[in-house]
Design a protein around this motif. Structure first.
Motif, PDB file in Angstrom:
ATOM      1  N   PRO A  18       5.111  62.561  50.498  1.00  0.00           N
ATOM      2  CA  PRO A  18       4.314  62.851  49.297  1.00  0.00           C
ATOM      3  C   PRO A  18       4.225  61.624  48.397  1.00  0.00           C
ATOM      4  CG  PRO A  18       5.934  64.573  49.684  1.00  0.00           C
ATOM      5  CD  PRO A  18       6.238  63.467  50.650  1.00  0.00           C
ATOM      6  N   LEU A  19       3.191  61.590  47.571  1.00  0.00           N
ATOM      7  CA  LEU A  19       2.958  60.431  46.710  1.00  0.00           C
ATOM      8  C   LEU A  19       4.142  60.122  45.810  1.00  0.00           C
ATOM      9  CD1 LEU A  19      -0.745  61.001  45.676  1.00  0.00           C
ATOM     10  CD2 LEU A  19       0.147  59.212  47.144  1.00  0.00           C
ATOM     11  N   ALA A  20       4.795  61.126  45.309  1.00  0.00           N
ATOM     12  CA  ALA A  20       5.935  60.901  44.420  1.00  0.00           C
ATOM     13  C   ALA A  20       7.032  60.112  45.136  1.00  0.00           C
ATOM     14  CB  ALA A  20       6.482  62.229  43.929  1.00  0.00           C
ATOM     15  N   GLN A  21       7.224  60.388  46.414  1.00  0.00           N
ATOM     16  CA  GLN A  21       8.230  59.658  47.183  1.00  0.00           C
ATOM     17  C   GLN A  21       7.770  58.237  47.481  1.00  0.00           C
ATOM     18  OE1 GLN A  21       9.530  61.667  50.713  1.00  0.00           O
ATOM     19  NE2 GLN A  21       9.789  63.628  49.652  1.00  0.00           N
ATOM     20  N   LYS A  22       6.454  58.058  47.683  1.00  0.00           N
ATOM     21  CA  LYS A  22       5.954  56.732  48.055  1.00  0.00           C
ATOM     22  C   LYS A  22       6.149  55.718  46.946  1.00  0.00           C
ATOM     23  CE  LYS A  22       2.532  58.720  50.978  1.00  0.00           C
ATOM     24  NZ  LYS A  22       1.469  59.622  50.726  1.00  0.00           N
ATOM     25  N   THR A  23       6.062  56.172  45.714  1.00  0.00           N
ATOM     26  CA  THR A  23       6.176  55.215  44.614  1.00  0.00           C
ATOM     27  C   THR A  23       7.569  54.614  44.528  1.00  0.00           C
ATOM     28  OG1 THR A  23       6.674  57.028  43.112  1.00  0.00           O
ATOM     29  CG2 THR A  23       4.382  56.316  43.243  1.00  0.00           C
ATOM     30  N   SER A  24       8.573  55.346  45.030  1.00  0.00           N
ATOM     31  CA  SER A  24       9.940  54.828  44.975  1.00  0.00           C
ATOM     32  C   SER A  24      10.485  54.471  46.353  1.00  0.00           C
ATOM     33  CB  SER A  24      10.848  55.873  44.328  1.00  0.00           C
ATOM     34  OG  SER A  24      10.817  57.062  45.088  1.00  0.00           O
ATOM     35  N   ASN A  25       9.618  54.568  47.373  1.00  0.00           N
ATOM     36  CA  ASN A  25      10.078  54.346  48.745  1.00  0.00           C
ATOM     37  C   ASN A  25       9.139  53.382  49.444  1.00  0.00           C
ATOM     38  OD1 ASN A  25      10.986  54.461  51.335  1.00  0.00           O
ATOM     39  ND2 ASN A  25      10.652  56.658  51.615  1.00  0.00           N
ATOM     40  N   THR A  26       9.601  52.195  49.744  1.00  0.00           N
ATOM     41  CA  THR A  26       8.727  51.193  50.353  1.00  0.00           C
ATOM     42  C   THR A  26       8.361  51.525  51.787  1.00  0.00           C
ATOM     43  OG1 THR A  26      10.687  49.927  50.975  1.00  0.00           O
ATOM     44  CG2 THR A  26       9.591  49.321  48.923  1.00  0.00           C
ATOM     45  N   SER A  27       9.087  52.460  52.419  1.00  0.00           N
ATOM     46  CA  SER A  27       8.753  52.813  53.796  1.00  0.00           C
ATOM     47  C   SER A  27       7.471  53.636  53.865  1.00  0.00           C
ATOM     48  CB  SER A  27       9.900  53.588  54.451  1.00  0.00           C
ATOM     49  OG  SER A  27      10.057  54.842  53.819  1.00  0.00           O
ATOM     50  N   GLY A  28       6.988  54.122  52.700  1.00  0.00           N
ATOM     51  CA  GLY A  28       5.758  54.901  52.689  1.00  0.00           C
ATOM     52  C   GLY A  28       4.538  54.009  52.589  1.00  0.00           C
ATOM     53  N   ARG A  29       4.525  52.914  53.309  1.00  0.00           N
ATOM     54  CA  ARG A  29       3.433  51.942  53.236  1.00  0.00           C
ATOM     55  C   ARG A  29       2.168  52.508  53.844  1.00  0.00           C
ATOM     56  NH1 ARG A  29       1.217  47.641  52.346  1.00  0.00           N
ATOM     57  NH2 ARG A  29       0.792  45.754  53.430  1.00  0.00           N
ATOM     58  N   SER A  30       1.049  52.281  53.180  1.00  0.00           N
ATOM     59  CA  SER A  30      -0.231  52.744  53.696  1.00  0.00           C
ATOM     60  C   SER A  30      -0.604  51.948  54.954  1.00  0.00           C
ATOM     61  CB  SER A  30      -1.317  52.571  52.627  1.00  0.00           C
ATOM     62  OG  SER A  30      -1.365  51.222  52.211  1.00  0.00           O
ATOM     63  N   PRO A  31      -1.455  52.519  55.812  1.00  0.00           N
ATOM     64  CA  PRO A  31      -1.848  51.815  57.038  1.00  0.00           C
ATOM     65  C   PRO A  31      -2.484  50.463  56.721  1.00  0.00           C
ATOM     66  CG  PRO A  31      -2.555  54.099  57.120  1.00  0.00           C
ATOM     67  CD  PRO A  31      -2.055  53.848  55.734  1.00  0.00           C
ATOM     68  N   ARG A  32      -2.140  49.455  57.507  1.00  0.00           N
ATOM     69  CA  ARG A  32      -2.631  48.097  57.305  1.00  0.00           C
ATOM     70  C   ARG A  32      -4.069  47.963  57.797  1.00  0.00           C
ATOM     71  NH1 ARG A  32       1.385  44.312  56.548  1.00  0.00           N
ATOM     72  NH2 ARG A  32      -0.403  43.137  55.818  1.00  0.00           N
TER      73      ARG A  32
ATOM     74  N   ARG B 156      -6.510  55.529  46.173  1.00  0.00           N
ATOM     75  CA  ARG B 156      -7.673  54.667  46.413  1.00  0.00           C
ATOM     76  C   ARG B 156      -7.295  53.195  46.578  1.00  0.00           C
ATOM     77  NH1 ARG B 156     -10.194  55.927  42.198  1.00  0.00           N
ATOM     78  NH2 ARG B 156     -11.480  57.575  43.062  1.00  0.00           N
ATOM     79  N   ILE B 157      -6.486  52.679  45.680  1.00  0.00           N
ATOM     80  CA  ILE B 157      -6.157  51.252  45.718  1.00  0.00           C
ATOM     81  C   ILE B 157      -5.402  50.898  46.993  1.00  0.00           C
ATOM     82  CG2 ILE B 157      -4.921  49.382  44.557  1.00  0.00           C
ATOM     83  CD1 ILE B 157      -7.438  50.369  43.096  1.00  0.00           C
ATOM     84  N   ARG B 158      -4.396  51.706  47.328  1.00  0.00           N
ATOM     85  CA  ARG B 158      -3.602  51.414  48.524  1.00  0.00           C
ATOM     86  C   ARG B 158      -4.381  51.675  49.803  1.00  0.00           C
ATOM     87  NH1 ARG B 158       2.078  54.170  48.055  1.00  0.00           N
ATOM     88  NH2 ARG B 158       2.530  52.777  49.803  1.00  0.00           N
ATOM     89  N   GLY B 159      -5.482  52.426  49.706  1.00  0.00           N
ATOM     90  CA  GLY B 159      -6.305  52.691  50.883  1.00  0.00           C
ATOM     91  C   GLY B 159      -7.377  51.636  51.133  1.00  0.00           C
ATOM     92  N   LEU B 160      -7.556  50.705  50.182  1.00  0.00           N
ATOM     93  CA  LEU B 160      -8.617  49.700  50.321  1.00  0.00           C
ATOM     94  C   LEU B 160      -8.413  48.797  51.535  1.00  0.00           C
ATOM     95  CD1 LEU B 160      -9.317  48.558  46.648  1.00  0.00           C
ATOM     96  CD2 LEU B 160     -10.867  49.796  48.188  1.00  0.00           C
ATOM     97  N   GLU B 161      -7.171  48.424  51.803  1.00  0.00           N
ATOM     98  CA  GLU B 161      -6.910  47.546  52.940  1.00  0.00           C
ATOM     99  C   GLU B 161      -7.309  48.229  54.245  1.00  0.00           C
ATOM    100  OE1 GLU B 161      -3.264  45.196  55.207  1.00  0.00           O
ATOM    101  OE2 GLU B 161      -2.865  46.166  53.280  1.00  0.00           O
ATOM    102  N   TYR B 162      -6.966  49.508  54.375  1.00  0.00           N
ATOM    103  CA  TYR B 162      -7.343  50.278  55.572  1.00  0.00           C
ATOM    104  C   TYR B 162      -8.870  50.375  55.685  1.00  0.00           C
ATOM    105  CZ  TYR B 162      -7.724  54.195  58.824  1.00  0.00           C
ATOM    106  OH  TYR B 162      -8.056  54.995  59.896  1.00  0.00           O
ATOM    107  N   MET B 163      -9.540  50.626  54.542  1.00  0.00           N
ATOM    108  CA  MET B 163     -10.996  50.728  54.532  1.00  0.00           C
ATOM    109  C   MET B 163     -11.651  49.424  54.985  1.00  0.00           C
ATOM    110  SD  MET B 163     -13.621  51.445  51.383  1.00  0.00           S
ATOM    111  CE  MET B 163     -13.738  49.716  50.965  1.00  0.00           C
ATOM    112  N   LEU B 164     -11.141  48.292  54.494  1.00  0.00           N
ATOM    113  CA  LEU B 164     -11.695  46.999  54.910  1.00  0.00           C
ATOM    114  C   LEU B 164     -11.496  46.775  56.404  1.00  0.00           C
ATOM    115  CD1 LEU B 164     -10.650  44.812  51.860  1.00  0.00           C
ATOM    116  CD2 LEU B 164     -12.932  45.667  52.414  1.00  0.00           C
ATOM    117  N   GLY B 165     -10.363  47.242  56.931  1.00  0.00           N
ATOM    118  CA  GLY B 165     -10.138  47.160  58.369  1.00  0.00           C
ATOM    119  C   GLY B 165     -11.141  47.990  59.158  1.00  0.00           C
ATOM    120  N   LEU B 166     -11.450  49.191  58.651  1.00  0.00           N
ATOM    121  CA  LEU B 166     -12.468  50.022  59.297  1.00  0.00           C
ATOM    122  C   LEU B 166     -13.812  49.297  59.345  1.00  0.00           C
ATOM    123  CD1 LEU B 166     -11.922  53.615  57.819  1.00  0.00           C
ATOM    124  CD2 LEU B 166     -11.499  52.891  60.168  1.00  0.00           C
TER     125      LEU B 166
END
Length: 199
Positions: free
Chosen positions: A93-107, A34-44
């Motif tokens: 997967p989410l587990a990888q995203k927490t340790s991998n900065t390339s898993g950035r959510s859509p801007r 949810r938190i990382r998706g807020l930026e995408y939602m505001l863009g929508l």
């Protein structure tokens, strides 16, 4: 009051039903939380402000009347949604995203672009602006009230869809499950775009 109620019910039905915006938002919520998706939602939401302005001022009708404009826009929109579906389907997967900065959510600008090329958004806003009168005898006040109500409805609906997607994150810790869900969301996104284009 009856006109306002029917407008609100129609807005909820058109905006809240599954479509490119709502499905992509649920997919972002499921893939990134949810938190990382807020930026995408505001863009929508920002993109929907643009759609409301384009439809509410009649600019959409003028542009679509230009010879050859509609097919070019359609091709660009399909290309954009294919790109977004690819990003959703291949999100780690989410587990990888927490340790991998390339898993950035859509801007935010990706979300803005999704709204601006979403055929369902234009059809829904055209139906809402042309099919209802909230303030008789004052077109400007009528349009402003419609725009305000639509933006409030869009904001509430987007929060719900993002939260729905984010509620799935606890099931997406395994790579296999996460991949299946991401691919399913990507396919649903493309199917919703196809339905919007064929409608």
């Amino acid at each position: 009051m009856d006109g306002l109620l029917s407008f609100l019910l129609a807005a909820l039905a058109l905006i809240g039903s599954p479509g490119p915006n709502t499905l992509s938002l649920a997919a972002v919520g499921a893939s990134y939380g949810r938190i990382r998706g807020l930026e995408y939602m505001l863009g929508l939401i920002l993109g929907m402000v643009g759609v409301i302005v384009i439809v509410g001022t009649g600019l959409a009708g003028m542009l679509l009347a230009l010879p050859g404009f509609a097919p070019v826009v359609t091709i660009l929109a399909v290309g954009y949604f294919l790109y977004l579906a690819y990003k959703i389907a291949t999100a780690p997967p989410l587990a990888q995203k927490t340790s991998n900065t390339s898993g950035r959510s859509p801007r935010w600008y990706v979300g803005t672009g999704v709204s601006l090329v979403n055929p369902k958004a234009y059809a829904a806003m055209a139906a809402m602006f042309s099919g209802h009168i909230l303030v008789a005898g004052d077109p400007l006040a009528d349009s402003l009230w419609k725009a305000a109500i639509l933006l409030a409805t869009i904001s509430v609906v987007n929060i719900l869809w993002l939260s729905l997607g984010a509620a799935m994150t606890r099931f997406l810790q395994s790579e296999k499950t996460s991949r299946i869900v991401n691919i399913a969301f990507a396919i649903l996104l493309l199917v919703s775009v196809a339905f919007a284009l064929l409608a």
